[in-house]
Design a protein around this motif. Structure first.
Motif, PDB file in Angstrom:
ATOM      1  N   THR A  68       0.856  -1.181   0.000  1.00  0.00           N
ATOM      2  CA  THR A  68       0.000   0.000   0.000  1.00  0.00           C
ATOM      3  C   THR A  68       0.893   1.232   0.000  1.00  0.00           C
ATOM      4  OG1 THR A  68      -0.126   0.036   2.417  1.00  0.00           O
ATOM      5  CG2 THR A  68      -1.838  -1.181   1.240  1.00  0.00           C
ATOM      6  N   PRO A  80       0.611   4.874   1.450  1.00  0.00           N
ATOM      7  CA  PRO A  80       0.095   6.067   2.137  1.00  0.00           C
ATOM      8  C   PRO A  80       0.791   7.335   1.644  1.00  0.00           C
ATOM      9  CG  PRO A  80       0.615   4.312   3.688  1.00  0.00           C
ATOM     10  CD  PRO A  80       1.190   3.902   2.377  1.00  0.00           C
ATOM     11  N   THR A 100      -3.077  10.169   4.607  1.00  0.00           N
ATOM     12  CA  THR A 100      -3.838   8.914   4.602  1.00  0.00           C
ATOM     13  C   THR A 100      -3.539   8.159   5.895  1.00  0.00           C
ATOM     14  OG1 THR A 100      -2.046   7.866   3.374  1.00  0.00           O
ATOM     15  CG2 THR A 100      -3.869   8.727   2.092  1.00  0.00           C
ATOM     16  N   GLY A 130      -5.419   2.709   6.247  1.00  0.00           N
ATOM     17  CA  GLY A 130      -5.516   2.034   4.970  1.00  0.00           C
ATOM     18  C   GLY A 130      -4.623   0.827   4.889  1.00  0.00           C
ATOM     19  N   SER A 131      -5.049  -0.187   4.150  1.00  0.00           N
ATOM     20  CA  SER A 131      -4.253  -1.390   3.991  1.00  0.00           C
ATOM     21  C   SER A 131      -4.849  -2.257   2.905  1.00  0.00           C
ATOM     22  CB  SER A 131      -4.208  -2.179   5.306  1.00  0.00           C
ATOM     23  OG  SER A 131      -3.364  -3.306   5.171  1.00  0.00           O
ATOM     24  N   LYS A 132      -4.040  -3.195   2.429  1.00  0.00           N
ATOM     25  CA  LYS A 132      -4.514  -4.203   1.499  1.00  0.00           C
ATOM     26  C   LYS A 132      -3.903  -5.526   1.890  1.00  0.00           C
ATOM     27  CE  LYS A 132      -4.976  -5.376  -3.396  1.00  0.00           C
ATOM     28  NZ  LYS A 132      -4.671  -4.961  -4.787  1.00  0.00           N
ATOM     29  N   ASP A 135      -9.323  -4.527   1.239  1.00  0.00           N
ATOM     30  CA  ASP A 135      -8.719  -3.381   0.562  1.00  0.00           C
ATOM     31  C   ASP A 135      -9.364  -2.126   1.133  1.00  0.00           C
ATOM     32  OD1 ASP A 135      -7.422  -1.653  -1.076  1.00  0.00           O
ATOM     33  OD2 ASP A 135      -8.296  -2.363  -2.955  1.00  0.00           O
ATOM     34  N   LYS A 169      -9.068   2.229   2.011  1.00  0.00           N
ATOM     35  CA  LYS A 169      -8.463   3.514   1.649  1.00  0.00           C
ATOM     36  C   LYS A 169      -9.120   4.616   2.475  1.00  0.00           C
ATOM     37  CE  LYS A 169      -7.624   2.169  -3.188  1.00  0.00           C
ATOM     38  NZ  LYS A 169      -8.243   0.831  -3.104  1.00  0.00           N
ATOM     39  N   SER A 170      -8.324   5.651   2.793  1.00  0.00           N
ATOM     40  CA  SER A 170      -8.879   6.829   3.457  1.00  0.00           C
ATOM     41  C   SER A 170      -8.018   8.041   3.155  1.00  0.00           C
ATOM     42  CB  SER A 170      -8.969   6.626   4.977  1.00  0.00           C
ATOM     43  OG  SER A 170      -7.680   6.611   5.544  1.00  0.00           O
ATOM     44  N   ILE A 171      -8.645   9.194   3.118  1.00  0.00           N
ATOM     45  CA  ILE A 171      -7.935  10.460   2.910  1.00  0.00           C
ATOM     46  C   ILE A 171      -8.504  11.493   3.870  1.00  0.00           C
ATOM     47  CG2 ILE A 171      -7.440  12.345   1.320  1.00  0.00           C
ATOM     48  CD1 ILE A 171      -7.555  10.383  -0.971  1.00  0.00           C
ATOM     49  N   SER A 223     -13.046   4.262   1.938  1.00  0.00           N
ATOM     50  CA  SER A 223     -13.702   3.139   1.268  1.00  0.00           C
ATOM     51  C   SER A 223     -13.181   1.830   1.840  1.00  0.00           C
ATOM     52  CB  SER A 223     -13.457   3.174  -0.239  1.00  0.00           C
ATOM     53  OG  SER A 223     -12.085   3.001  -0.545  1.00  0.00           O
ATOM     54  N   LYS A 266     -18.544   3.012   1.036  1.00  0.00           N
ATOM     55  CA  LYS A 266     -17.842   4.286   1.202  1.00  0.00           C
ATOM     56  C   LYS A 266     -18.314   4.947   2.486  1.00  0.00           C
ATOM     57  CE  LYS A 266     -17.162   5.081  -3.748  1.00  0.00           C
ATOM     58  NZ  LYS A 266     -15.720   4.735  -3.645  1.00  0.00           N
TER      59      LYS A 266
END
Length: 419
Positions: A94, A96, A118, A121-123, A140, A142-144, A171, A195
């Protein structure tokens, strides 16, 4: 099938085991800080003060813009309690990001800026047919965050600042198998995709520098609840006989992103040498349960609760930097992170444990305005075992018994422009 097995995968909402701090917290917001064990609350290094301590931003000498990216390279192994093959996490990466822009008059008392980072978050993707596949196969996230920030120097020694934290984008995609086979002998699977709503919080701090050799700071980042109100539920490979029991198409869930209070100390024995020491106190106890609500039955139920019972945790950070030449600065540091996850409550999406981190970094300045930052973190989590008896005693059998071991390498690079 117990509906609780669906739930614990959602505990990783906007999170991940490849994080650089306990639980699902990520602290990779500044490239210089990353090379110094993550310290920054009691220092005024650069524009990344917007994240670590907004109060220190007014003391940053130069205005500037900086962009950084990190790559979290995680390796995780799992062995079931009853033995068998050691399962390893498939290769995952990932990235960031962080961006800062700080402005204000060159000789003025205030600074304003905008930060984008970010923090969660991770995958992750487990091996095929692993023992916990009915709980989690891949995730999976994600963040911002976007944070407009203002800082003001009340005196030459004392400054304050605050920022409005906006969860601008979040998400999550979670997948797992279902212990039901179709006519072709394939296991069914479920996918949750959603989301998060935009939410607001704040980041505030105070910075005090009584002398050229000493500085102290304190900062507070508030809790934000990450809320998914219209997530999609998708089933695949369901047999005709199983389909009537799995009718949900939407889900709702809420995950607390906990408040953090930090105290930092900066020591500057010479103009070229700087040390930092931070203590972070994270109020993880806000995360008691994970609740899911569905718009239709999933195996006969439309809601359920999974226990988390996190406990508050402390992280200790120590780092330093030395200016070798006018253009070259080198850094090193370390951290010890106490896990908020209690025994008997470990989950595959966050198989967290006490962790030790070592860091190195460097900066090189070329020209009058440009510089590059480099950092690498080496994160080792202690082996973490959860037994079937613990799961039975705690009524947490919605997760799998076994032993986890995780190691993470986090290289990063940043570009700075000052004016």
């Amino acid at each position: 099938m117990n509906l609780k097995t669906l739930l614990f995968a959602g505990g990783a909402l906007l999170s991940g085991t490849a994080a650089s701090a306990g639980g699902y917290q990520v602290t990779l917001a500044g490239q210089k800080n990353n090379g110094m064990g993550g310290v920054g609350v009691g220092l005024s290094l650069d524009q990344a003060a917007m994240f670590y301590n907004p109060g220190a931003l007014a003391m940053v000498k130069e205005r500037g813009v900086q962009l950084g990216v990190n790559a979290t390279l995680a390796r995780q192994a799992f062995r079931a309690e009853n033995g068998g093959t050691q399962r390893e996490l498939q290769n995952t990466t990932t990235t960031p990001l962080n961006f800062y822009a700080g402005f204000g008059p060159a000789e003025g008392k205030f600074r304003a800026g905008i930060a984008v980072y970010t923090p969660f978050g991770s995958k992750l993707q487990y091996a095929d047919a692993w023992e916990g596949r009915f709980a989690l196969t891949q995730i999976d996230l994600k963040s911002i965050y976007v944070q407009p920030t203002f800082s003001y120097a009340i005196t030459e020694q004392l400054s304050v600042g605050a920022g409005l934290m906006i969860l601008a984008l979040g998400s999550v995609n979670l997948q797992r198998d279902i212990p039901a086979q179709n006519a072709e002998g394939k296991f069914a699977s479920i996918e949750l995709d959603g989301k998060a709503e935009r939410k607001l919080g704040f980041n505030a701090g105070v910075f005090f520098k009584p002398s050229s050799m000493l500085s102290v700071g304190i900062s507070y980042r508030s809790k934000i609840d990450a809320v998914v109100n219209d997530g999609d539920v998708t089933f695949t490979n369901l047999s005709n006989t199983a389909t009537p029991a799995f009718q949900a198409t939407k889900f709702k869930a809420t995950l607390p992103l906990p408040a953090t209070t930090s105290i930092g100390l900066g020591i500057m024995p010479t103009e070229k040498l700087t040390f930092g020491f931070d203590v972070n106190y994270v109020q993880w106890s806000a995360y008691r349960n994970l609740e899911f609500q569905f718009n239709a039955p999933v195996n006969g139920a439309t809601s359920s609760t999974s226990k988390r019972y996190y406990q508050d945790a402390v992280t200790l950070r120590l780092g330093g930097q030395y200016q070798v030449t006018d253009g070259l600065t080198v850094r090193a540091g370390g951290a010890y992170d106490n896990s908020p996850v209690k025994d008997g409550y470990v989950t595959p999406e966050t198989p967290d444990a006490d962790r030790i981190t070592g860091t190195i970094g460097a900066s090189y300045k070329f020209g009058e305005n440009f510089s590059l930052d480099f950092s690498t973190q080496f994160v080792s989590l202690k082996k973490r075992t959860v037994t079937q008896q613990e799961l039975l005693d705690n009524n947490t059998t919605d997760r799998v018994a076994g032993t986890y071991k995780t190691q993470v390498i986090v290289p990063g690079v940043g570009l700075n422009y000052t004016f």
